[in-house]
Design a protein around this motif. Structure first.
Motif, PDB file in Angstrom:
ATOM      1  N   ARG A 141       0.843  -1.204   0.000  1.00  0.00           N
ATOM      2  CA  ARG A 141       0.000   0.000   0.000  1.00  0.00           C
ATOM      3  C   ARG A 141       0.876   1.252   0.000  1.00  0.00           C
ATOM      4  NH1 ARG A 141      -3.505  -2.270   3.678  1.00  0.00           N
ATOM      5  NH2 ARG A 141      -2.895  -0.915   5.392  1.00  0.00           N
ATOM      6  N   HIS A 142       1.936   1.218   0.805  1.00  0.00           N
ATOM      7  CA  HIS A 142       2.844   2.362   0.896  1.00  0.00           C
ATOM      8  C   HIS A 142       3.491   2.665  -0.462  1.00  0.00           C
ATOM      9  CE1 HIS A 142       5.844   5.064   2.542  1.00  0.00           C
ATOM     10  NE2 HIS A 142       6.811   4.310   2.062  1.00  0.00           N
ATOM     11  N   VAL A 143       4.029   1.628  -1.098  1.00  0.00           N
ATOM     12  CA  VAL A 143       4.700   1.823  -2.385  1.00  0.00           C
ATOM     13  C   VAL A 143       3.682   2.267  -3.452  1.00  0.00           C
ATOM     14  CG1 VAL A 143       5.964   0.653  -4.239  1.00  0.00           C
ATOM     15  CG2 VAL A 143       6.598   0.264  -1.851  1.00  0.00           C
ATOM     16  N   ALA A 144       2.487   1.694  -3.419  1.00  0.00           N
ATOM     17  CA  ALA A 144       1.470   2.060  -4.416  1.00  0.00           C
ATOM     18  C   ALA A 144       1.070   3.530  -4.276  1.00  0.00           C
ATOM     19  CB  ALA A 144       0.241   1.155  -4.277  1.00  0.00           C
ATOM     20  N   VAL A 145       0.975   4.031  -3.042  1.00  0.00           N
ATOM     21  CA  VAL A 145       0.637   5.447  -2.825  1.00  0.00           C
ATOM     22  C   VAL A 145       1.710   6.349  -3.434  1.00  0.00           C
ATOM     23  CG1 VAL A 145       0.505   7.230  -1.032  1.00  0.00           C
ATOM     24  CG2 VAL A 145      -0.824   5.118  -0.792  1.00  0.00           C
ATOM     25  N   LEU A 146       2.977   5.979  -3.223  1.00  0.00           N
ATOM     26  CA  LEU A 146       4.071   6.791  -3.768  1.00  0.00           C
ATOM     27  C   LEU A 146       4.086   6.720  -5.296  1.00  0.00           C
ATOM     28  CD1 LEU A 146       6.919   5.934  -1.215  1.00  0.00           C
ATOM     29  CD2 LEU A 146       5.454   7.960  -1.254  1.00  0.00           C
ATOM     30  N   VAL A 147       3.884   5.530  -5.849  1.00  0.00           N
ATOM     31  CA  VAL A 147       3.868   5.374  -7.312  1.00  0.00           C
ATOM     32  C   VAL A 147       2.734   6.204  -7.909  1.00  0.00           C
ATOM     33  CG1 VAL A 147       3.413   3.734  -9.192  1.00  0.00           C
ATOM     34  CG2 VAL A 147       5.007   3.122  -7.357  1.00  0.00           C
ATOM     35  N   ARG A 148       1.566   6.160  -7.255  1.00  0.00           N
ATOM     36  CA  ARG A 148       0.409   6.910  -7.761  1.00  0.00           C
ATOM     37  C   ARG A 148       0.709   8.417  -7.775  1.00  0.00           C
ATOM     38  NH1 ARG A 148      -3.257   4.253  -4.676  1.00  0.00           N
ATOM     39  NH2 ARG A 148      -3.228   2.517  -6.155  1.00  0.00           N
ATOM     40  N   ALA A 149       1.417   8.886  -6.763  1.00  0.00           N
ATOM     41  CA  ALA A 149       1.759  10.304  -6.698  1.00  0.00           C
ATOM     42  C   ALA A 149       2.726  10.681  -7.820  1.00  0.00           C
ATOM     43  CB  ALA A 149       2.367  10.628  -5.334  1.00  0.00           C
ATOM     44  N   LEU A 150       3.599   9.747  -8.181  1.00  0.00           N
ATOM     45  CA  LEU A 150       4.654  10.058  -9.143  1.00  0.00           C
ATOM     46  C   LEU A 150       4.237   9.764 -10.575  1.00  0.00           C
ATOM     47  CD1 LEU A 150       7.542   8.570  -7.016  1.00  0.00           C
ATOM     48  CD2 LEU A 150       7.322  10.981  -7.667  1.00  0.00           C
ATOM     49  N   LEU A 151       3.410   8.732 -10.774  1.00  0.00           N
ATOM     50  CA  LEU A 151       3.011   8.298 -12.121  1.00  0.00           C
ATOM     51  C   LEU A 151       1.490   8.120 -12.143  1.00  0.00           C
ATOM     52  CD1 LEU A 151       5.746   5.535 -12.651  1.00  0.00           C
ATOM     53  CD2 LEU A 151       5.684   7.781 -13.771  1.00  0.00           C
ATOM     54  N   PRO A 152       0.747   9.237 -12.214  1.00  0.00           N
ATOM     55  CA  PRO A 152      -0.713   9.142 -12.097  1.00  0.00           C
ATOM     56  C   PRO A 152      -1.345   8.267 -13.184  1.00  0.00           C
ATOM     57  CG  PRO A 152       0.028  11.425 -11.953  1.00  0.00           C
ATOM     58  CD  PRO A 152       1.211  10.617 -12.370  1.00  0.00           C
ATOM     59  N   ALA A 153      -0.669   8.118 -14.340  1.00  0.00           N
ATOM     60  CA  ALA A 153      -1.281   7.349 -15.434  1.00  0.00           C
ATOM     61  C   ALA A 153      -0.943   5.861 -15.357  1.00  0.00           C
ATOM     62  CB  ALA A 153      -0.829   7.902 -16.784  1.00  0.00           C
ATOM     63  N   ALA A 154      -0.046   5.487 -14.462  1.00  0.00           N
ATOM     64  CA  ALA A 154       0.381   4.083 -14.407  1.00  0.00           C
ATOM     65  C   ALA A 154      -0.599   3.230 -13.605  1.00  0.00           C
ATOM     66  CB  ALA A 154       1.771   3.993 -13.776  1.00  0.00           C
ATOM     67  N   ASP A 155      -0.502   1.919 -13.755  1.00  0.00           N
ATOM     68  CA  ASP A 155      -1.252   0.976 -12.924  1.00  0.00           C
ATOM     69  C   ASP A 155      -0.439   0.797 -11.638  1.00  0.00           C
ATOM     70  OD1 ASP A 155      -2.534  -1.229 -11.731  1.00  0.00           O
ATOM     71  OD2 ASP A 155      -3.141  -1.993 -13.695  1.00  0.00           O
ATOM     72  N   ALA A 156      -0.699   1.694 -10.676  1.00  0.00           N
ATOM     73  CA  ALA A 156       0.149   1.760  -9.481  1.00  0.00           C
ATOM     74  C   ALA A 156       0.125   0.458  -8.687  1.00  0.00           C
ATOM     75  CB  ALA A 156      -0.290   2.926  -8.597  1.00  0.00           C
ATOM     76  N   GLU A 157      -1.021  -0.205  -8.673  1.00  0.00           N
ATOM     77  CA  GLU A 157      -1.125  -1.437  -7.890  1.00  0.00           C
ATOM     78  C   GLU A 157      -0.160  -2.493  -8.435  1.00  0.00           C
ATOM     79  OE1 GLU A 157      -4.603  -4.524  -6.409  1.00  0.00           O
ATOM     80  OE2 GLU A 157      -5.167  -2.730  -7.523  1.00  0.00           O
ATOM     81  N   LEU A 158      -0.172  -2.687  -9.760  1.00  0.00           N
ATOM     82  CA  LEU A 158       0.724  -3.670 -10.372  1.00  0.00           C
ATOM     83  C   LEU A 158       2.186  -3.243 -10.263  1.00  0.00           C
ATOM     84  CD1 LEU A 158      -1.143  -4.793 -13.628  1.00  0.00           C
ATOM     85  CD2 LEU A 158      -0.775  -6.089 -11.523  1.00  0.00           C
ATOM     86  N   LEU A 159       2.432  -1.969 -10.518  1.00  0.00           N
ATOM     87  CA  LEU A 159       3.814  -1.480 -10.487  1.00  0.00           C
ATOM     88  C   LEU A 159       4.399  -1.619  -9.077  1.00  0.00           C
ATOM     89  CD1 LEU A 159       5.441  -0.578 -12.833  1.00  0.00           C
ATOM     90  CD2 LEU A 159       4.750   1.788 -12.420  1.00  0.00           C
ATOM     91  N   ALA A 160       3.573  -1.420  -8.058  1.00  0.00           N
ATOM     92  CA  ALA A 160       4.052  -1.592  -6.681  1.00  0.00           C
ATOM     93  C   ALA A 160       4.423  -3.047  -6.416  1.00  0.00           C
ATOM     94  CB  ALA A 160       2.991  -1.119  -5.691  1.00  0.00           C
ATOM     95  N   HIS A 161       3.633  -3.980  -6.934  1.00  0.00           N
ATOM     96  CA  HIS A 161       3.997  -5.395  -6.786  1.00  0.00           C
ATOM     97  C   HIS A 161       5.324  -5.671  -7.481  1.00  0.00           C
ATOM     98  CE1 HIS A 161       0.719  -7.215  -4.626  1.00  0.00           C
ATOM     99  NE2 HIS A 161      -0.191  -6.678  -5.417  1.00  0.00           N
ATOM    100  N   THR A 162       5.507  -5.109  -8.676  1.00  0.00           N
ATOM    101  CA  THR A 162       6.739  -5.330  -9.425  1.00  0.00           C
ATOM    102  C   THR A 162       7.944  -4.768  -8.669  1.00  0.00           C
ATOM    103  OG1 THR A 162       5.531  -5.289 -11.504  1.00  0.00           O
ATOM    104  CG2 THR A 162       7.895  -4.867 -11.619  1.00  0.00           C
ATOM    105  N   LEU A 163       7.805  -3.553  -8.142  1.00  0.00           N
ATOM    106  CA  LEU A 163       8.916  -2.952  -7.396  1.00  0.00           C
ATOM    107  C   LEU A 163       9.278  -3.795  -6.183  1.00  0.00           C
ATOM    108  CD1 LEU A 163       7.917   0.816  -7.670  1.00  0.00           C
ATOM    109  CD2 LEU A 163      10.016  -0.233  -8.538  1.00  0.00           C
ATOM    110  N   LEU A 164       8.273  -4.213  -5.418  1.00  0.00           N
ATOM    111  CA  LEU A 164       8.556  -5.023  -4.227  1.00  0.00           C
ATOM    112  C   LEU A 164       9.178  -6.361  -4.614  1.00  0.00           C
ATOM    113  CD1 LEU A 164       5.419  -4.269  -2.042  1.00  0.00           C
ATOM    114  CD2 LEU A 164       7.794  -3.644  -1.557  1.00  0.00           C
ATOM    115  N   ALA A 165       8.702  -6.944  -5.726  1.00  0.00           N
ATOM    116  CA  ALA A 165       9.249  -8.231  -6.155  1.00  0.00           C
ATOM    117  C   ALA A 165      10.721  -8.106  -6.537  1.00  0.00           C
ATOM    118  CB  ALA A 165       8.443  -8.781  -7.331  1.00  0.00           C
ATOM    119  N   SER A 166      11.117  -6.926  -7.007  1.00  0.00           N
ATOM    120  CA  SER A 166      12.513  -6.734  -7.436  1.00  0.00           C
ATOM    121  C   SER A 166      13.475  -6.785  -6.245  1.00  0.00           C
ATOM    122  CB  SER A 166      12.666  -5.420  -8.194  1.00  0.00           C
ATOM    123  OG  SER A 166      12.693  -4.318  -7.294  1.00  0.00           O
TER     124      SER A 166
END
Lengths: 199, 199
Positions: A141-166
């Motif tokens: 949730r924390h990473v998704a909130v930050l991603v949403r703030a930075l990339l409003p057009a992205a799929d923040a939920e998926l991108l947050a999973h990808t970042l954490l998986a990395s």
């Protein structure tokens, strides 16, 4: 802590009576002593019962199984890490801007998990539970909130999973201990990934 | 197949005698019939032995444990998938350019694993083995080669792990069945991730 509720690695449990709280703390102290002395592998329901001078049934009633015991043991350091990224000082905490916080989060997570590496690996949940652990959901949730703030057009939920998986602890342990990759390279990989995503 | 050696989901095993090969095939057919009729959960060493009309010891000697049996069962469809991305027609195969192949790989992997979802989840290796499975290492090598061709300055090894993690079968099952996310959204997430990384 969020609204006074700690988001635990273990499943939520009902309010305990004062003596139960004390017994729980004594068992966790015994487990921590064992882990410090002989490593995470030495933690079993039996060895913790023996170290605390109680019966094995007492340990089972409190923690369920070995996995529950180890997650309870990790909860304190997990709480400190949560406090750091939710309300701590910059660059992790809320006074820094979203990009700074996101950049700092990966290396902080890596160091946090690798400081208690044996315990985190021992506590790795089964595949069906992997993404249902409350502490993992809070990180997401924390990473998704930050991603949403930075990339409003992205799929923040998926991108947050990808970042954490990395920076997943099982993956990075495979790379670091299994293949001799320096942890610093994994940290640099996080920054490189963000640079590519954010520009 | 690479150089005639199939990169298997199961561990490599020595060359089998002809009758052993035939027995192995009969056991796998029995397991496939069970899976088709009653689902992956019905596959146990006992049920496969009963279906094939042999003793449980025969199944154990051939496959070790349930996980080995299920991985062997998945090997045929895994071989087809490997052939598709290593030597098949475009967009997955070598006649397409690297960007096209990489774009096609994520959705192809998602569909491949979700077609045998129950078996893949049942065969999910323990954390210590998760990244040591030969078929997974082949996928990683393939993606890393494409990433290196497209982003020579990037850490292709780490980025390949990140890309594969973004479509991990345990994660996507959690999203699709656990949270009702359409598989098409996960596929779009793969393309979005690549668009952000490659531009």
């Amino acid at each position: 802590m969020i609204d006074g509720t700690s988001l635990s690695l273990a499943d939520a449990e009902p309010q305990l009576r004062a003596d139960a709280v004390r017994n729980r703390a004594l068992l966790l102290e015994a487990a921590a002593r064992l882990a410090a002395r002989r490593g995470a592998a030495a933690i079993t329901m039996e060895s913790v019962a023996a170290e605390a001078g109680v019966g094995k049934g007492t340990v089972s009633r409190r923690f369920g199984d070995r996995n529950g015991l180890i997650r309870a043991l990790l909860d304190r350091s997990e709480s400190q890490f949560q406090e750091a990224f939710l309300s701590g000082p910059p660059p992790l905490g809320p006074e820094a801007d979203a990009a700074t916080r996101l950049r700092a989060f990966g290396p902080a997570l890596l160091r946090h998990e690798h400081a208690d590496l044996e315990l985190y690996l021992a506590a790795e949940p089964s595949p069906s539970r992997r993404f249902a652990v409350p502490a993992r959901q809070l990180r997401h949730r924390h990473v998704a909130v930050l991603v949403r703030a930075l990339l409003p057009a992205a799929d923040a939920e998926l991108l947050a999973h990808t970042l954490l998986a990395s920076v997943d602890v099982v993956l990075t342990d495979h790379l670091v201990r299994g293949h001799g990759m320096p942890l610093a390279r994994v940290e640099a990989g996080w920054h490189d990934l963000l640079d590519r995503l954010l520009t």
